[in-house]
Design a protein around this motif. Structure first.
Motif, PDB file in Angstrom:
ATOM      1  N   ALA A  47     -74.628 -35.323 -34.481  1.00 44.52           N
ATOM      2  CA  ALA A  47     -75.121 -35.657 -33.147  1.00 44.52           C
ATOM      3  C   ALA A  47     -74.303 -36.786 -32.529  1.00 44.52           C
ATOM      4  CB  ALA A  47     -76.593 -36.053 -33.234  1.00 44.52           C
ATOM      5  N   GLU A  48     -73.770 -37.689 -33.371  1.00 43.12           N
ATOM      6  CA  GLU A  48     -72.943 -38.775 -32.847  1.00 43.12           C
ATOM      7  C   GLU A  48     -71.573 -38.270 -32.408  1.00 43.12           C
ATOM      8  OE1 GLU A  48     -72.779 -41.535 -36.019  1.00 43.12           O
ATOM      9  OE2 GLU A  48     -74.787 -42.381 -35.658  1.00 43.12           O
ATOM     10  N   GLU A  49     -71.063 -37.260 -33.096  1.00 39.21           N
ATOM     11  CA  GLU A  49     -69.717 -36.781 -32.806  1.00 39.21           C
ATOM     12  C   GLU A  49     -69.679 -35.828 -31.619  1.00 39.21           C
ATOM     13  OE1 GLU A  49     -68.221 -35.079 -36.371  1.00 39.21           O
ATOM     14  OE2 GLU A  49     -68.257 -36.952 -37.509  1.00 39.21           O
ATOM     15  N   LEU A  50     -70.762 -35.110 -31.365  1.00 37.78           N
ATOM     16  CA  LEU A  50     -70.799 -34.116 -30.295  1.00 37.78           C
ATOM     17  C   LEU A  50     -71.541 -34.653 -29.079  1.00 37.78           C
ATOM     18  CD1 LEU A  50     -71.669 -30.885 -32.336  1.00 37.78           C
ATOM     19  CD2 LEU A  50     -69.411 -31.638 -31.585  1.00 37.78           C
ATOM     20  N   ALA A  51     -71.276 -34.008 -27.941  1.00 42.04           N
ATOM     21  CA  ALA A  51     -72.029 -34.332 -26.730  1.00 42.04           C
ATOM     22  C   ALA A  51     -73.464 -33.843 -26.881  1.00 42.04           C
ATOM     23  CB  ALA A  51     -71.384 -33.650 -25.525  1.00 42.04           C
ATOM     24  N   PRO A  52     -74.441 -34.488 -26.206  1.00 41.15           N
ATOM     25  CA  PRO A  52     -75.848 -34.064 -26.330  1.00 41.15           C
ATOM     26  C   PRO A  52     -76.054 -32.586 -26.008  1.00 41.15           C
ATOM     27  CG  PRO A  52     -75.707 -36.169 -25.210  1.00 41.15           C
ATOM     28  CD  PRO A  52     -74.293 -35.697 -25.371  1.00 41.15           C
ATOM     29  N   GLU A  53     -75.320 -32.086 -24.987  1.00 41.44           N
ATOM     30  CA  GLU A  53     -75.483 -30.670 -24.632  1.00 41.44           C
ATOM     31  C   GLU A  53     -75.025 -29.763 -25.769  1.00 41.44           C
ATOM     32  OE1 GLU A  53     -73.851 -32.886 -22.905  1.00 41.44           O
ATOM     33  OE2 GLU A  53     -75.051 -33.217 -21.087  1.00 41.44           O
ATOM     34  N   ASP A  54     -73.926 -30.145 -26.457  1.00 42.63           N
ATOM     35  CA  ASP A  54     -73.433 -29.332 -27.579  1.00 42.63           C
ATOM     36  C   ASP A  54     -74.392 -29.393 -28.755  1.00 42.63           C
ATOM     37  OD1 ASP A  54     -71.216 -28.730 -26.057  1.00 42.63           O
ATOM     38  OD2 ASP A  54     -70.027 -30.398 -26.848  1.00 42.63           O
ATOM     39  N   VAL A  55     -74.986 -30.573 -28.985  1.00 40.60           N
ATOM     40  CA  VAL A  55     -75.966 -30.695 -30.084  1.00 40.60           C
ATOM     41  C   VAL A  55     -77.147 -29.767 -29.852  1.00 40.60           C
ATOM     42  CG1 VAL A  55     -77.578 -32.261 -31.231  1.00 40.60           C
ATOM     43  CG2 VAL A  55     -75.293 -33.057 -30.616  1.00 40.60           C
ATOM     44  N   ILE A  56     -77.662 -29.786 -28.609  1.00 40.21           N
ATOM     45  CA  ILE A  56     -78.808 -28.923 -28.284  1.00 40.21           C
ATOM     46  C   ILE A  56     -78.406 -27.461 -28.418  1.00 40.21           C
ATOM     47  CG2 ILE A  56     -80.402 -28.250 -26.455  1.00 40.21           C
ATOM     48  CD1 ILE A  56     -80.972 -30.969 -27.702  1.00 40.21           C
ATOM     49  N   THR A  57     -77.179 -27.125 -28.001  1.00 39.18           N
ATOM     50  CA  THR A  57     -76.720 -25.734 -28.100  1.00 39.18           C
ATOM     51  C   THR A  57     -76.687 -25.281 -29.556  1.00 39.18           C
ATOM     52  OG1 THR A  57     -75.405 -25.981 -26.084  1.00 39.18           O
ATOM     53  CG2 THR A  57     -74.842 -24.155 -27.570  1.00 39.18           C
ATOM     54  N   GLU A  58     -76.114 -26.123 -30.443  1.00 36.37           N
ATOM     55  CA  GLU A  58     -76.038 -25.754 -31.858  1.00 36.37           C
ATOM     56  C   GLU A  58     -77.431 -25.665 -32.479  1.00 36.37           C
ATOM     57  OE1 GLU A  58     -73.496 -24.756 -33.434  1.00 36.37           O
ATOM     58  OE2 GLU A  58     -72.007 -25.191 -31.923  1.00 36.37           O
ATOM     59  N   LEU A  59     -78.283 -26.636 -32.145  1.00 32.44           N
ATOM     60  CA  LEU A  59     -79.649 -26.642 -32.684  1.00 32.44           C
ATOM     61  C   LEU A  59     -80.417 -25.404 -32.219  1.00 32.44           C
ATOM     62  CD1 LEU A  59     -81.214 -28.587 -34.496  1.00 32.44           C
ATOM     63  CD2 LEU A  59     -82.196 -29.598 -32.452  1.00 32.44           C
ATOM     64  N   ASN A  60     -80.248 -25.050 -30.943  1.00 30.79           N
ATOM     65  CA  ASN A  60     -80.912 -23.867 -30.402  1.00 30.79           C
ATOM     66  C   ASN A  60     -80.386 -22.600 -31.076  1.00 30.79           C
ATOM     67  OD1 ASN A  60     -82.603 -22.500 -28.287  1.00 30.79           O
ATOM     68  ND2 ASN A  60     -80.608 -21.701 -27.705  1.00 30.79           N
ATOM     69  N   HIS A  61     -79.067 -22.575 -31.353  1.00 29.47           N
ATOM     70  CA  HIS A  61     -78.483 -21.416 -32.030  1.00 29.47           C
ATOM     71  C   HIS A  61     -79.123 -21.204 -33.405  1.00 29.47           C
ATOM     72  CE1 HIS A  61     -75.513 -18.543 -33.411  1.00 29.47           C
ATOM     73  NE2 HIS A  61     -75.220 -19.334 -34.436  1.00 29.47           N
ATOM     74  N   CYS A  62     -79.268 -22.295 -34.152  1.00 28.33           N
ATOM     75  CA  CYS A  62     -79.860 -22.186 -35.501  1.00 28.33           C
ATOM     76  C   CYS A  62     -81.347 -21.830 -35.429  1.00 28.33           C
ATOM     77  CB  CYS A  62     -79.676 -23.502 -36.252  1.00 28.33           C
ATOM     78  SG  CYS A  62     -77.945 -23.903 -36.602  1.00 28.33           S
ATOM     79  N   PHE A  63     -82.110 -22.519 -34.559  1.00 25.93           N
ATOM     80  CA  PHE A  63     -83.555 -22.278 -34.490  1.00 25.93           C
ATOM     81  C   PHE A  63     -83.858 -20.885 -33.949  1.00 25.93           C
ATOM     82  CE2 PHE A  63     -84.278 -25.998 -36.331  1.00 25.93           C
ATOM     83  CZ  PHE A  63     -84.727 -27.091 -35.629  1.00 25.93           C
TER      84      PHE A  63
END
Length: 772
Positions: free
Chosen positions: A607-623
């Motif tokens: 989460a520190e390395e990526l932008a917040p939008e990318d974090v949410i995108t990856e999290l949404n992809h997994c969930f």
């Protein structure tokens, strides 16, 4: 009398507790009511924060996390950094109390960023120390060492000598836990070198030297070095009243002398240890006494002085009996305390369950009222639509009545004109047929018949207007009557032709009368056609209006379907159906439910390395993938908390296959994460890993919340499932012994042994390796 006084006091205390519980419940109700009334995000965040603190006071830490998480997200939206810091501090405390140390660490790191942004160095340092402690509680000593290294850098920069001593001592302890004795020794040495220059720290200096002596003697087996540090520590301890430490050090030095063959020195140190231990008031002296008596017994036995050795050995046994007695008393006290804690926990659970039931009933009532209001609004809309339909139908009926009145008036006017024409024709006939009375009478009879037929036709036309649908048939009858009239006219013409010479004038009048009758019939037909056209236009308007009503009904039905789909996206079908049918959902108890928890390791770093939008995108992809997997294996998704995912099998419809279903879902989730990780690594992108735990047991499930429905589950099973996740390893499916007993014939497993879980003691755990 004493019993009465005691009972009265107990009743007063019980009444006070009940009043306090009711008062606290009212506080929660008041906060929930305030939350439903406010509109701004800042006000909502403040109230959610207060609700979270209410649950913290009530020790409902999981609920506290739920509300504080919502408050934290709103504080982030409004940019209130102070509110974020306060909320995160309590969230870290709640995660720590529930044993979710990785989550506590993640939120502590978020707290660090905010404190660094506000340049609050003191708070920043305290949070770093808390993170180090959390890593130790999570048995992640390597990570704790990294944090302590950061603290060392900070304390050196600030020239904080006392904090440096404590941190170096902590590093010594951590390295010793990792079996790195040489590095532990270096850290303790750094601590004691700094500490010896600080005034008034002699007692702490002695403790540091004792630890170094233990490492030399017990870990590195360098006895001379151990004795050297013990003697230095003893010199410092002799300046204090810590007789217990002095006795222990004499005993340790005596043991080293005994092993080195220095019998006289060993005997002197043992006797000093005994004398100092006897002067120590605490129970700790018995350990030193037992070791010292045993050392003296061994020394005299080695010198063949068996009598003295037996005396010391008897004293050793006597002290050892005292130690055994103390140990038994300690165990009895622990058991008594444990029973007391269990009883208090039972009472607390009963009290909390009663409170939860009261809250649940209150929330059910609020939910029922809200549903009734929604149903009332829908009924009002439906009534408004029906009222509009009725008004439209009334207007249509009024229009039809007006048209009907117009047609009746037209028919009456035509009838009146007809009568006037008949009267004129009759007068003319009387003037022209004075000579032929008989023929005139016949003609009158003929005219009367025609008038009668015309009246019949008019009556039929009126009936046609009333029935509307029979207009065509009645028109056809009028045409047939006209043909019959023509036929009769032709017969009359033949008859008049015979008597042409006599009645030529009568024939001419008959022809004139016939022409006029045709014109009258043509006028009537035109009027009927116009009326039919207007009726058809009205029918078309009615069809258009009906079409509009059908369109509106379809739109209403589409909105209802959307509402149902939205409700099913939030709640299980059975629960949603119960809410629709009854207006509330009754909590259900389930005897066998498999609860699945997941959490991402490395999420904070990513989460520190990526932008917040990318974090949410990856999290949404997994969930999203987890949602599909749960649906495939008949597992009900319960909720997500940050980067944690919670699901359960066997709810809301009970079944016996849920342990197998949950493990199959867990294996597929880990397979998905392995593929996801491989794809990311191939692209040189950062990744995180998944811990996953499953436990099977009894739970209570139901709907909570007023404004936002939430289907949730409660019980000790949920807590133990969370422990399975936090005690697991990335990439593995970790299950409890209870779950293993239900699935051992279906899956290959690896027994991990009894592993300590927070507040649960030692629990049997297994890794699932695959399907049998």
């Amino acid at each position: 009398m004493k019993i009465r006084t005691f009972l009265l006091t107990a009743l007063i205390l019980l009444g006070g507790l009940i009043c306090q519980a009711q008062y606290q419940a009212k506080d929660l109700e008041k906060l929930i009511k305030q939350f439903n009334e406010v509109t701004s995000n800042s006000d909502k965040a403040a109230i959610l924060y207060k609700i979270g603190l209410w649950y913290e006071h009530d020790k409902g830490y999981e609920k506290e996390i739920q509300y504080l998480e919502q408050a934290y997200q709103l504080e982030r939206k409004t940019g209130n950094e102070t509110g974020q810091i306060n909320t995160l501090q309590h969230m870290v405390y709640a995660y720590k109390q529930t044993g979710l140390y990785p989550d506590a660490i993640d939120h502590s790191e978020d707290l660090l960023k905010l404190q660094q942004k506000q340049n609050n160095q003191t708070a920043y340092n305290n949070t770093l120390k808390d993170i180090s402690m959390l890593h130790k509680l999570n048995h992640d000593y390597a990570s704790a060492i990294k944090i302590d290294r950061q603290l060392v850098t900070i304390y050196k920069k600030n020239d904080d000598q006392k904090s440096l001593v404590k941190t170096y001592a902590d590093l010594g302890f951590l390295n010793l836990e990792l079996d790195n004795a040489s590095q532990a020794l270096k850290e303790y040495d750094k601590a004691q070198k700094i500490n010896q220059n600080i005034a008034g720290q002699g007692n702490l200096q002695g403790d540091l030297l004792i630890n170094m002596g233990f490492i030399f003697g017990r870990e590195l087996k360098i006895q001379d070095k151990a004795k050297e540090y013990y003697q230095k520590a003893l010199a410092l301890k002799q300046q204090t009243n810590d007789y217990g430490a002095q006795a222990m050090l004499h005993n340790e030095i005596g043991q080293i002398d005994y092993k080195s063959g220095r019998k006289r020195e060993a005997q002197q140190n043992a006797q000093k240890a005994i004398a100092l231990a006897k002067a120590h008031p605490g129970d700790q002296k018995y350990n030193t006494l037992a070791k010292s008596y045993q050392l003296l017994a061994d020394l005299h036995a080695k010198d063949n002085d068996h009598k003295t050795s037996a005396q010391y050995y008897a004293q050793y046994l006597e002290v050892q009996n005292v130690l055994d007695s103390l140990e038994n008393e300690r165990l009895l006290k622990q058991q008594k305390q444990l029973r007391k804690v269990q009883a208090e926990n039972k009472k607390t659970r009963s009290r909390l369950f009663a409170k939860e039931r009261r809250r649940s009933r209150m929330q059910d009532q609020l939910l029922k009222q809200e549903n009734e209001l929604k149903a009332l609004k829908i009924k009002e809309k439906e009534a408004d639509i029906i009222r509009k339909q009725q008004q439209l139908q009334q207007e249509q009926l009024k229009t039809a009545e007006l048209e009907k009145d117009k047609i009746v008036q037209l028919l009456a006017l035509a009838e009146q004109k007809q009568k006037t024409a008949e009267q004129s024709a009759l007068a003319e006939k009387q003037r022209m047929l004075a000579e032929k009375q008989k023929l005139e009478n016949e003609k009158k009879q003929e005219e009367l018949e025609r008038a009668k037929q015309e009246k019949i036709a008019i009556e039929k036309e009126k009936e046609l207007q009333k029935t509307k649908l029979d207009a065509a048939q009645k028109a056809q009858k009028l045409k047939e009557q006209e043909l019959e009239h023509v036929k009769e006219r032709n017969q009359l013409r033949d008859y008049l032709f015979v008597l042409f010479a006599v009645v030529v004038v009568l024939v001419l009048m008959g022809l004139i009368s016939t022409v006029r009758s045709r014109k009258k019939l043509q006028v009537k037909n035109n009027l009927l056609n116009e009326a039919n056209n207007e009726i058809n236009e009205q029918k078309e308007e009615i069809l258009v209006q009906n079409e509009e009503l059908n369109t509106r009904n379809q739109q209403i039905e589409m909105e209802r379907v959307k509402s149902d789909n939205l409700l099913l996206n939030i709640l299980p079908f059975e629960t949603a159906q119960e809410l629709k049918d009854k207006g509330s959902a009754t909590p259900q108890r389930y005897g066998q439910v498999s609860v699945l928890f997941t959490d991402f390791k490395g999420f904070t770093k990513l989460a520190e390395e990526l932008a917040p939008e990318d974090v949410i995108t990856e999290l949404n992809h997994c969930f999203t993938a987890f949602d599909d997997i749960c649906k495939k294996h008949n597992i009900e998704k319960i909720k997500t908390i940050g980067d944690a995912y919670m699901a359960a099998g066997g709810v809301p419809v009970a079944n016996t296959s849920n342990p197998i279903d949950a493990i199959n879902a867990g294996l597929e989730m880990q397979a998905f994460m392995a593929k996801w990780k491989a794809d990311k690594l191939a692209k040189n992108l950062p990744v995180w890993e998944l811990r996953l735990g499953i436990h099977t047991g009894e739970i209570v499930a139901g709907v909570v919340g007023k404004n936002k429905f939430a289907y949730d589950i409660w019980g000790d099973t949920v807590n133990l499932a969370s422990r399975m996740e936090s005690s697991g390893e990335p990439g593995m499916v970790n299950i409890s012994g209870d779950t293993y007993e239900l699935v051992k014939d279906h899956f290959k497993t690896e027994y991990r042994g009894k592993i300590k879980a927070k507040n649960k003691g030692e629990v049997d755990m297994y890794f699932v390796k695959g399907v049998v």
